[in-house]
Design a protein around this motif. Structure first.
Motif, PDB file in Angstrom:
ATOM      1  N   ARG A  59       0.759  -1.168   0.164  1.00 20.95           N
ATOM      2  CA  ARG A  59      -0.053   0.027  -0.054  1.00 20.95           C
ATOM      3  C   ARG A  59       0.779   1.434   0.096  1.00 20.95           C
ATOM      4  N   ALA A  60       2.172   1.189  -0.351  1.00 22.39           N
ATOM      5  CA  ALA A  60       3.149   2.508  -0.011  1.00 22.39           C
ATOM      6  C   ALA A  60       2.668   3.399  -1.062  1.00 22.39           C
ATOM      7  N   ALA A  61       2.384   4.532  -0.383  1.00 20.24           N
ATOM      8  CA  ALA A  61       2.141   5.705  -1.458  1.00 20.24           C
ATOM      9  C   ALA A  61       3.069   6.795  -1.099  1.00 20.24           C
ATOM     10  N   ALA A  62       3.961   7.065  -0.022  1.00 19.15           N
ATOM     11  CA  ALA A  62       4.874   8.070  -0.004  1.00 19.15           C
ATOM     12  C   ALA A  62       5.732   8.053  -1.224  1.00 19.15           C
ATOM     13  N   TYR A  63       6.277   9.505  -1.718  1.00 15.28           N
ATOM     14  CA  TYR A  63       7.228   9.403  -2.590  1.00 15.28           C
ATOM     15  C   TYR A  63       8.574  10.011  -2.015  1.00 15.28           C
ATOM     16  N   ARG A  64       9.623   9.938  -2.613  1.00 18.98           N
ATOM     17  CA  ARG A  64      11.019  10.196  -2.034  1.00 18.98           C
ATOM     18  C   ARG A  64      11.127  11.599  -1.395  1.00 18.98           C
ATOM     19  N   THR A  65      10.298  12.606  -2.034  1.00 23.95           N
ATOM     20  CA  THR A  65      10.532  14.085  -1.596  1.00 23.95           C
ATOM     21  C   THR A  65       9.443  14.220  -0.469  1.00 23.95           C
TER      22      THR A  65
END
Ligand SMILES: Cc1cc2nc3c(=O)[nH]c(=O)nc-3n(C[C@H](O)[C@H](O)[C@H](O)COP(=O)(O)OP(=O)(O)OC[C@H]3O[C@@H](n4cnc5c(N)ncnc54)[C@H](O)[C@@H]3O)c2cc1C
Ligand SMILES: NC(=O)c1ccc[n+]([C@@H]2O[C@H](COP(=O)([O-])OP(=O)(O)OC[C@H]3O[C@@H](n4cnc5c(N)ncnc54)[C@H](OP(=O)(O)O)[C@@H]3O)[C@@H](O)[C@H]2O)c1
Length: 448
Positions: A59-65
């Motif tokens: 469910r990952a939704a975070a982006y690198r920045t």
């Protein structure tokens, strides 16, 4: 039927907590504090939920920045101070570290069964709940605390026509390099859309945002003070339209007229939407690195036509169009969520289902963290018998009032079904606690 307003856990019963993001962890801490036995299940191999970049929970939704847009003062849990060296708006790795430190400080990891998903939660005849795991095992609990998040299932419009380039949802966006030299259309103008557009405009050939309602683009800081620090406890005593006028003055001073940068003025007023906070979007629109167009009318090969009759060619379409609230492990006869509409007392308690609670199902102007911590303590105190709920009819009336208030306040969109004002919610939960105490002191039937 048992007394729905008395949620006290019977002797020998345990609590099931689903999820080990911030909601599940604060729930576990609240259970520990009150000596309530619990089992906790987490689909991924570690704590942190959304704040774990590339989480292996599927469910990952975070982006690198990604940086949190709630300030550190606003995200601090009552039970666990944010360290002094925490940045005002931490990176996702800072936020994850804070969550991990919280879990370690209260020894919460030991109670979690990782890489184990809950597949079904169903009511039993005796008001207990049966919980089926992906291991095939079924267990029985006196209460189930659902803390599974609501930012994982992409909501995606189906515009007429078809597109021959790449199409994806914002939840699959990770890093700008993957778009170097490409012409990108980002659909939507919420926080995901603005973060992604600003991220991409430095490497992409061109970035366009398309929006059907536009948004008020708010800065992270006003006069050097984080945005969420301008709204305080005292403000809750003012009618919201006065708060809005104060806010308009402040944002006017900090930003001016956003149309001058090239972002259209929304038809709805300030504070009638979930806030879009971006320190950089207006500047990048001003630089010509991000263009803003109306909603998409149709897709046609590599071309996209917009509602103002203009068209342009793109290589990639990123739908930053939000998320659907879903609980796939709860049967439809218990709960079926359409258009993100849920009807829970204080956003936590479904009045028809004693023993079932939802944590973190709110979207505040400000941080979810301290609010979900309050929810968790409240639920643990209900289960402990310290507090009681009102009768179901009263809960339903309160839910109806809340929904009506929300309809008047926010512009009509599935984005605005669980919206709360930070301090307003704090006050309501404080009053709820006092009322719950009084209710618990009056004689009534007990669940047994
Ligand atoms: C890009 C983005 C930025 C955000 N920025 C902010 C911000 O600035 N400030 C803020 O306050 N909030 C922000 N949010 C909201 C964010 O959802 C909350 O901060 C917080 O992560 C909610 O925590 P949670 O524990 O409720 O959900 P999550 O963090 O999503 O955790 C849910 C956990 O439940 C587990 N799980 C799910 N289903 C099951 C199952 N069936 N069985 C077992 N385990 C399961 C998942 O694996 C996950 O670990 C942001 C959201 C997004 C998408
Ligand atoms: N840095 C951060 O902290 C950060 C970053 C990203 C996200 N977040 C949080 O994560 C949550 C989700 O944010 P999000 O930006 O992904 O989603 P969101 O807030 O739901 O915004 C979705 C956007 O897409 C538009 N949209 C939705 N359906 C559409 C359709 N059918 N056609 C055209 N446009 C459509 C919406 O417009 P309408 O207004 O017209 O519906 C809105 O502009 C929010 O709580 C947000 O604050 C935080």
């Amino acid at each position: 039927m048992s007394d729905l307003s008395d949620p006290t856990l019977s002797p020998g019963e345990a609590v099931c907590i689903i999820g080990a993001g911030i909601s599940g962890l604060t729930a576990a801490k609240a259970c520990c504090d009150r000596g309530l036995p619990y089992d906790q299940f987490e689909a991924g191999s570690a704590v942190g939920g959304l704040w774990r970049y590339e989480n292996d929970n599927g469910r990952a939704a975070a982006y690198r920045t990604l940086h949190i847009n709630s300030s550190k003062h606003n995200m601090e849990l009552a039970d666990f101070p944010v360290p002094d060296d925490f940045p005002t708006f931490g990176h996702h790795s800072d936020v994850l570290q804070y969550i991990e430190d919280y879990a370690d400080a209260f020894n919460l990891r030991d109670g979690i069964t990782f890489t184990t998903s809950v597949e079904r939660v169903a009511p039993m005849d005796d008001d207990r709940w049966s919980v089926t795991l992906d291991t095939g095992e079924t267990r029985t609990y006196g209460a189930v605390l659902v803390a599974t998040g609501h930012h994982w299932k992409p909501r995606r419009p189906d515009f007429p026509g078809s597109f021959q380039g790449r199409e994806m949802h914002a939840s699959d966006y990770r890093r700008p390099e993957d778009f170097t030299g490409e012409r990108v259309l980002v659909v939507g103008i919420g926080n995901s859309a603005c973060d992604i557009a600003v991220d991409l405009c430095r490497v992409a050939e061109h970035v366009t945002i398309s929006t059907r309602s536009s948004a008020w683009i708010l800065p992270k800081y006003i006069l050097g003070i984080p945005l969420d620090q301008w709204t305080g406890y005292w403000m809750e005593y003012l009618p919201w339209w006065i708060r809005r006028e104060l806010f308009r003055l402040l944002v006017g001073l900090a930003v001016g007229n956003q149309e001058r940068y090239g972002v259209p003025k929304p038809e709805h007023d300030l504070m009638q939407e979930h806030p879009t906070i971006s320190e950089e979007l207006l500047a990048q629109v001003g630089h010509g690195r991000v263009e803003v167009r109306p909603n998409v009318e149709r897709r046609d090969g590599r071309a996209v036509q917009f509602e103002d009759g203009t068209a342009a060619a793109f290589d990639v379409l990123i739908y930053a169009t939000g998320y659907e609230i879903q609980f796939p492990f709860v049967p439809d006869e218990v709960l079926s969520v359409e258009n993100n509409r849920v009807a829970f007392y204080r956003y936590v308690v479904p009045p028809a289902w004693p023993g079932l609670y939802f944590l973190g199902l709110i979207q505040p102007l400000g941080s979810v963290f301290p609010l979900v911590e309050r929810q968790a303590k409240w639920v643990a105190a209900l289960l402990n018998g310290e507090l009681a709920l009102p009768p179901p009819e009263e809960m339903r009336r309160t839910i109806e009032d809340t929904v009506n208030r929300m309809k008047k306040r926010y512009h009509d969109s599935p984005r605005h079904t669980i919206q709360v004002d930070f301090w307003d919610y704090v006050h309501r939960m404080e009053r709820e606690w006092q009322a719950g105490k009084r209710r618990a002191q009056t004689p009534r039937g007990r669940r047994s």
